[in-house]
Motif scaffolding. Structure first.
Motif, short mmCIF file in Angstrom:
data_model
loop_
_atom_site.label_atom_id
_atom_site.label_comp_id
_atom_site.label_asym_id
_atom_site.label_seq_id
_atom_site.Cartn_x
_atom_site.Cartn_y
_atom_site.Cartn_z
N PRO A 1 3.71 10.64 -2.72
CA PRO A 1 2.52 11.18 -3.41
C PRO A 1 2.89 11.73 -4.79
N SER A 2 2.05 11.47 -5.77
CA SER A 2 2.24 12.05 -7.09
C SER A 2 1.93 13.54 -7.03
N PHE A 3 2.35 14.28 -8.05
CA PHE A 3 2.10 15.72 -8.04
C PHE A 3 0.67 16.07 -8.44
N TRP A 4 -0.10 15.07 -8.88
CA TRP A 4 -1.45 15.36 -9.35
C TRP A 4 -2.57 14.84 -8.47
N SER A 5 -2.27 13.97 -7.49
CA SER A 5 -3.33 13.41 -6.64
C SER A 5 -2.76 12.94 -5.31
N SER A 6 -3.48 13.22 -4.24
CA SER A 6 -3.05 12.79 -2.91
C SER A 6 -3.36 11.31 -2.65
N SER A 7 -4.09 10.67 -3.57
CA SER A 7 -4.41 9.25 -3.40
C SER A 7 -3.68 8.37 -4.41
N MET A 8 -2.73 8.96 -5.14
CA MET A 8 -1.93 8.21 -6.11
C MET A 8 -0.46 8.38 -5.76
N PHE A 9 0.26 7.25 -5.74
CA PHE A 9 1.62 7.26 -5.20
C PHE A 9 2.63 6.59 -6.12
N TYR A 10 3.80 7.21 -6.19
CA TYR A 10 4.95 6.54 -6.77
C TYR A 10 5.59 5.67 -5.69
N MET A 11 6.29 4.63 -6.14
CA MET A 11 6.97 3.74 -5.21
C MET A 11 8.42 4.18 -5.07
N GLY A 12 8.79 4.61 -3.87
CA GLY A 12 10.14 5.10 -3.62
C GLY A 12 11.18 4.00 -3.74
N PRO A 13 12.46 4.36 -3.69
CA PRO A 13 13.55 3.39 -3.90
C PRO A 13 13.60 2.28 -2.86
N THR A 14 13.04 2.51 -1.67
CA THR A 14 13.06 1.47 -0.62
C THR A 14 11.74 0.71 -0.53
#
Length: 205
Positions: A27-40
């Motif tokens: 989860p991004s720090f600004w929205s629970s519906s926006m996500f960064y893609m982790g290393p895996t």
């Protein structure tokens, strides 16, 4: 924060039925519906997310665009400039109407991918919100189209220039990253894809 793929953020499509989101989405720090893609994270993991209507479950946009979209209030008529076709799709997730200047064919194809019904993009005389990326100042022609009490959101790589302070009120939020400027917020995180990025949300008086 865990290492992420910083340049792109996945925004959840509220019209798609998403079950068991990949655990590698952070989860991004600004929205629970926006996500960064982790290393895996693997894009192929999204193909396993079944939706009865066949809609794409996420739209992928630049982190700066995603952050700006998160500043929009839900509902109302939005005028968008320089947000990119997929950025417009993300705006449409929460807006009633979006007027934009992207390639009509590209927009139509994306709308069919993300929405189950026809999307209306009317040209209006005035708007509840205006959002502009990549321009350092408030554009006078667009400011005229913003209703009193409406919000103008703009962001760019560099510093922002503001209109007469008597004409607007800054809408501020304290974020866990970056630092406040006179009327907006400045980020400088390469890891989060927000390098030298200043953004502001102002209310027209």
């Amino acid at each position: 924060m865990k290492k992420v793929s910083a340049m792109q953020v996945l925004i959840e499509n509220p019209q798609a039925t998403i079950k068991n989101k990949p655990k590698s989405l952070l989860p991004s720090f600004w929205s629970s519906s926006m996500f960064y893609m982790g290393p895996t994270f693997s894009m192929t993991s999204l193909f396993d997310l079944s939706d009865p209507l066949g809609l794409s479950p996420f739209v992928s946009v630049d982190a700066k665009i995603a952050f700006m979209v998160a500043l929009l209030d839900k509902g109302g008529a939005v005028l968008a400039r320089n947000m990119g076709a997929l950025g417009v799709v993300a705006i449409q997730f929460s807006a009633e109407t979006v007027t934009q200047n992207e390639d009509p064919k590209k927009i139509t194809n994306y709308y069919q991918e993300y929405f189950s019904s026809e999307v209306n993009n009317p040209d209006l005389a005035s708007y509840d919100q205006i959002i502009v990326f990549g321009v350092s100042n408030v554009i006078p022609e667009l400011w005229k189209k913003l209703k009193p009490g409406g919000h103008y959101i703009f962001g760019t790589e560099g510093s922002l220039e503001y209109p007469n302070p008597k004409t607007f009120e800054a809408i501020g939020t304290l974020w866990p990253e970056g630092e406040a400027t006179e009327f907006g917020w400045k980020f400088n995180s390469e890891e989060l894809g927000l390098v030298n990025f200043e953004v502001a949300k102002i209310k027209k008086l």
